[in-house]
Design a protein around this motif. Sequence first.
Motif, PDB file in Angstrom:
ATOM      1  N   GLN A  82      31.719  87.737  52.622  1.00  0.00           N
ATOM      2  CA  GLN A  82      32.551  87.001  52.863  1.00  0.00           C
ATOM      3  C   GLN A  82      33.524  86.991  54.080  1.00  0.00           C
ATOM      4  O   GLN A  82      33.777  86.067  54.817  1.00  0.00           O
ATOM      5  N   GLN A  83      34.034  88.204  54.491  1.00  0.00           N
ATOM      6  CA  GLN A  83      34.959  88.370  55.566  1.00  0.00           C
ATOM      7  C   GLN A  83      34.091  88.350  56.678  1.00  0.00           C
ATOM      8  O   GLN A  83      34.597  87.646  57.775  1.00  0.00           O
ATOM      9  N   ALA A  84      32.829  88.744  56.740  1.00  0.00           N
ATOM     10  CA  ALA A  84      32.121  88.765  58.052  1.00  0.00           C
ATOM     11  C   ALA A  84      31.678  87.384  58.508  1.00  0.00           C
ATOM     12  O   ALA A  84      31.591  86.913  59.506  1.00  0.00           O
ATOM     13  N   ALA A  85      31.271  86.530  57.293  1.00  0.00           N
ATOM     14  CA  ALA A  85      31.088  85.230  57.405  1.00  0.00           C
ATOM     15  C   ALA A  85      32.309  84.385  58.078  1.00  0.00           C
ATOM     16  O   ALA A  85      32.099  83.397  59.079  1.00  0.00           O
ATOM     17  N   GLN A 113      15.718  84.977  67.073  1.00  0.00           N
ATOM     18  CA  GLN A 113      14.235  85.226  66.236  1.00  0.00           C
ATOM     19  C   GLN A 113      14.398  84.872  64.495  1.00  0.00           C
ATOM     20  O   GLN A 113      15.446  85.745  64.191  1.00  0.00           O
ATOM     21  N   SER A 114      13.590  84.151  64.110  1.00  0.00           N
ATOM     22  CA  SER A 114      13.860  83.968  62.445  1.00  0.00           C
ATOM     23  C   SER A 114      13.156  85.304  61.917  1.00  0.00           C
ATOM     24  O   SER A 114      12.169  85.899  62.641  1.00  0.00           O
ATOM     25  N   ARG A 115      13.770  85.692  60.889  1.00  0.00           N
ATOM     26  CA  ARG A 115      13.492  87.230  60.567  1.00  0.00           C
ATOM     27  C   ARG A 115      13.837  87.376  59.171  1.00  0.00           C
ATOM     28  O   ARG A 115      14.902  86.755  58.685  1.00  0.00           O
ATOM     29  N   PRO A 116      13.488  88.330  58.452  1.00  0.00           N
ATOM     30  CA  PRO A 116      14.067  88.797  57.003  1.00  0.00           C
ATOM     31  C   PRO A 116      15.192  89.670  57.395  1.00  0.00           C
ATOM     32  O   PRO A 116      15.307  90.269  58.797  1.00  0.00           O
ATOM     33  N   ALA A 117      16.142  89.636  56.465  1.00  0.00           N
ATOM     34  CA  ALA A 117      17.380  90.654  56.888  1.00  0.00           C
ATOM     35  C   ALA A 117      16.894  92.023  57.297  1.00  0.00           C
ATOM     36  O   ALA A 117      16.007  92.263  56.825  1.00  0.00           O
ATOM     37  N   LEU A 118      17.642  92.524  58.227  1.00  0.00           N
ATOM     38  CA  LEU A 118      17.423  93.723  58.634  1.00  0.00           C
ATOM     39  C   LEU A 118      16.254  93.786  59.581  1.00  0.00           C
ATOM     40  O   LEU A 118      15.897  95.024  59.974  1.00  0.00           O
ATOM     41  N   VAL A 177      26.008  89.789  59.247  1.00  0.00           N
ATOM     42  CA  VAL A 177      26.182  88.726  57.911  1.00  0.00           C
ATOM     43  C   VAL A 177      24.922  88.992  57.238  1.00  0.00           C
ATOM     44  O   VAL A 177      24.834  89.082  56.020  1.00  0.00           O
ATOM     45  N   LEU A 178      23.726  88.775  58.011  1.00  0.00           N
ATOM     46  CA  LEU A 178      22.431  88.843  57.121  1.00  0.00           C
ATOM     47  C   LEU A 178      22.198  90.183  56.767  1.00  0.00           C
ATOM     48  O   LEU A 178      21.535  90.399  55.649  1.00  0.00           O
ATOM     49  N   SER A 179      22.648  91.255  57.335  1.00  0.00           N
ATOM     50  CA  SER A 179      22.479  92.655  56.856  1.00  0.00           C
ATOM     51  C   SER A 179      23.065  92.858  55.345  1.00  0.00           C
ATOM     52  O   SER A 179      22.893  93.486  54.520  1.00  0.00           O
ATOM     53  N   LEU A 180      24.650  92.369  55.429  1.00  0.00           N
ATOM     54  CA  LEU A 180      25.370  92.470  54.301  1.00  0.00           C
ATOM     55  C   LEU A 180      24.656  91.665  53.069  1.00  0.00           C
ATOM     56  O   LEU A 180      24.717  91.776  51.993  1.00  0.00           O
ATOM     57  N   ARG A 181      24.151  90.539  53.295  1.00  0.00           N
ATOM     58  CA  ARG A 181      23.415  89.715  52.564  1.00  0.00           C
ATOM     59  C   ARG A 181      22.349  90.344  51.977  1.00  0.00           C
ATOM     60  O   ARG A 181      22.067  90.203  50.737  1.00  0.00           O
ATOM     61  N   ASP A 182      21.755  91.434  52.695  1.00  0.00           N
ATOM     62  CA  ASP A 182      20.469  91.978  52.281  1.00  0.00           C
ATOM     63  C   ASP A 182      21.147  93.022  51.256  1.00  0.00           C
ATOM     64  O   ASP A 182      20.472  93.293  50.228  1.00  0.00           O
ATOM     65  N   ALA A 183      22.435  93.520  51.569  1.00  0.00           N
ATOM     66  CA  ALA A 183      22.792  94.576  50.731  1.00  0.00           C
ATOM     67  C   ALA A 183      23.596  94.217  49.557  1.00  0.00           C
ATOM     68  O   ALA A 183      23.050  94.944  48.383  1.00  0.00           O
ATOM     69  N   VAL A 184      23.708  92.808  49.690  1.00  0.00           N
ATOM     70  CA  VAL A 184      24.396  92.399  48.093  1.00  0.00           C
ATOM     71  C   VAL A 184      22.901  91.930  47.336  1.00  0.00           C
ATOM     72  O   VAL A 184      22.857  92.229  45.969  1.00  0.00           O
ATOM     73  N   GLN A 235      27.494  89.058  65.059  1.00  0.00           N
ATOM     74  CA  GLN A 235      27.845  88.908  63.814  1.00  0.00           C
ATOM     75  C   GLN A 235      27.090  88.258  62.871  1.00  0.00           C
ATOM     76  O   GLN A 235      26.875  88.526  61.676  1.00  0.00           O
ATOM     77  N   LEU A 236      25.943  87.433  63.536  1.00  0.00           N
ATOM     78  CA  LEU A 236      24.760  86.979  62.614  1.00  0.00           C
ATOM     79  C   LEU A 236      23.991  88.205  62.064  1.00  0.00           C
ATOM     80  O   LEU A 236      23.702  87.969  60.882  1.00  0.00           O
ATOM     81  N   GLY A 237      24.001  89.168  62.826  1.00  0.00           N
ATOM     82  CA  GLY A 237      23.042  90.385  62.309  1.00  0.00           C
ATOM     83  C   GLY A 237      23.950  91.012  61.258  1.00  0.00           C
ATOM     84  O   GLY A 237      23.388  91.400  60.424  1.00  0.00           O
TER      85      GLY A 237
END
Length: 417
Positions: free
Chosen positions: A375-378, A45-50, A408-415, A404-406
């Motif tokens: 970066q490592q998760a990607a 599903q398309s979603r905002p991070a987290l 990556v998107l969670s880490l992007r939100d943390a950044v 892993q997609l989850g």
Amino acid sequence: MTSFDPPPARPSSVPVRPPQQANPSWMGQIRPQHYRPAPGDGQLQSRPALAPPYSAVPAPRTSAGVVALVLGGGVLAFVSLFLVLPYLLGNTGPGGFVIGFVASLLPLTSVLLAVRFIDRWEPEPRRLLFFAFGWGALVSIAVVMLIEPFFSAAAGPASGLDYTTFAVTVQAPVVEEFSKSLGLVLLLVFARKHFDGPVDGVVFAFTVAGGFAFTENILYFGRAIAESSNPGTDLFVVFFLRGVMSPFAHAIFTGTTGLILGMAARRWNKALTLPAFALGLVPAMLLHSGWNSMGQDFLAQYILVQVPIFLLAVLVVVLLRVAERRLTRQRLQEYAAAGWFSSQEVAMLATPAGRRAALRWARSIGRARPMKALQQAATRLALIRQRVLSGRDVPAHQQDEQRQLGEVLSLRDAVLR
């Protein structure tokens, strides 16, 4: 960086043609019939991070195989210590052992720094690196001590060689490379998801070989102290030959086995494990035997043969790293085509210059750690996609892909927060 709404997935009845760059390097070859687009809105599903869709996917746990490997390796290393340590002390004496131990740390450091350089793009779990080092430093030494007498009795007379020549040019290369590489086979069997390509094979092989050379150097350096009337000079000579001229000798020998096992692993076919192991031992044993066979013309052979081999090994490592980066970028571009990343994010996650620039920016706002983790998760995501495209165990790999997609998107939100 922003979140994206992935486009709808293509109907399964529509044949999918791989993009022109689907095989960006020799490390990432896939068959057209196994290609499938990155998951889109129809699968995730398309979603905002987290947001919640990924919470339905169980969090990954350390596999039972990895736990068994690490615990079993620890037990074997502990038991081996009771065989290896008395042997070392008996041949070096306490003083020689201590000096040999300290001197052996220097060539070991150079090998471990090389491992870190090779492993920077997608670091292996430390517990597996500890297993590899323990296997090389203790277990493989114990295995050599146990099977050498039987190998000598069985193969020595048939070789037609005198004992010294046989021991140096046949017995040591065969028994030692077999013993070291057994650890690589165990890693491939029990830690399959962490050993899925040539780079992983070289990293684990260098670590095993570094441990083996470390223990062997303690013996040689310590014996130079214990058995010499001029210990300072003899230690210097032995250290120069082993610690300066050839700190990577064992790493290069065993590295060929790791490389071939890694190439077989990339095909994700368990049936290739034993044939790849047997094939990988051949160049390792030949290189080891060639090194041990150098005699009075040692310097000439070292310059004309061993130095080019070392330079070739360096070239192979560089090519491996380039191929790994190209594969990562191509797979992430496929996720970008499905809407998960922008082209700028792919550059930030999959190119050396982009990674450095992103880390500099993250440090300026105090978020270097989550950026590095992102970066490592990607990179792990790209390699998971490569497993999906292998055509084997696809449903299991797709579940890993969702997790892993989850991440990556969670880490992007943390950044970004």
